[in-house]
Write a protein that holds these residues in place. Sequence first.
Motif, PDB file in Angstrom:
ATOM      1  N   ASN A  11       0.740  -1.185   0.044  1.00 39.52           N
ATOM      2  CA  ASN A  11       0.087  -0.172  -0.235  1.00 39.52           C
ATOM      3  C   ASN A  11       0.831   1.228   0.045  1.00 39.52           C
ATOM      4  N   ARG A  58      -4.885   1.607  -2.894  1.00 43.22           N
ATOM      5  CA  ARG A  58      -4.628   1.032  -1.676  1.00 43.22           C
ATOM      6  C   ARG A  58      -5.859   0.231  -0.930  1.00 43.22           C
ATOM      7  N   LYS A  59      -5.503  -0.778  -0.234  1.00 45.27           N
ATOM      8  CA  LYS A  59      -6.470  -1.732   0.209  1.00 45.27           C
ATOM      9  C   LYS A  59      -6.302  -1.584   1.890  1.00 45.27           C
ATOM     10  N   GLY A  91      -1.771  -3.815  -1.844  1.00 40.48           N
ATOM     11  CA  GLY A  91      -3.076  -3.085  -2.398  1.00 40.48           C
ATOM     12  C   GLY A  91      -3.537  -3.645  -3.804  1.00 40.48           C
TER      13      GLY A  91
END
Length: 312
Positions: A262, A270-271, A279
């Motif tokens: 990320n 991004r996650k 990500g």
Amino acid sequence: MPAPRAKPVVIAHRGASAERPEHTLEAYARAIALGADYIEPDLVATRDGHLVARHEAELSGTTDIADRKEFAERKSARTINGREVTGWFAHDLTLAELKRLRARERLPLIRPGNARFNGQFQIPTFAEIVTLARSADRRVGVYPELKTPSFLMEAAGIDVVALMAAELRRLDLADADAPVFVQCFETAPLQRLATLVDTPRIMLLGQRSDAPDEMATIATFASGIGANIQLLLEGDLAPTSLVEEAHAAGLLVHGWTLRAENIFLPERLRKGDIPADLGDYATLWNALIATGADGFFIDNLAEWNALAAARD
């Protein structure tokens, strides 16, 4: 000039640096096992004129030198590219002294799995990396970067361009068809290297200049450009014109650097909020493939391979 390939060239950025501490033989061996076409060492020089693989000349971020009492008096402050840096520098040590150090993960908070290898691996020479590449059961190239050559000349009187040229000749890598690219952010060292060996050269670009003939000028001394991937993509991830311009000038384009965590991705990809988590690498991967670039510098080789397999 090396011909562009149907599939992008995979350049293992500092080795398989998402899985092993960067710039170690173990990281390069892992990259070869994962199918990399090239392994990429950043090169600095020792006091006695050996080219070694480190992210930068200062060693405290990537080795255990700060814990070694015998080197305490070698600590010093230097100005590199206008920035004062305090620590221990490769060019203040001989190769024998450097070999007593052990590598550490440079980004332990982002890659804690790599930190379990701290203290295990030596710092390799460029020659050792070439030997490793040649031991593979297929053709694996090397992609060395000359790090801050002007600083090394000014600070220590070390001519890394001459060292590089001599080593390329000694290792039989001085021809235009050798499996090697020499890269640098500085123009003058690449221009000089072009007069010493025929080895392919790559001009690194972190940003574009205002010169209308930028690509044509680079083509007079380099085989291609190594471009920040931000130069290859618009804000909406559509391709910019850079690859087309470079190809029109006869230049290869290698983009740097694809990382899956990320912290390295654009915010939209991004996650979650954890910097070290992976990500939306796939979206970035697909956008970069669409640019038509000839290759990419990659940290997360396993993830790249999974995406490439799915695409095939």
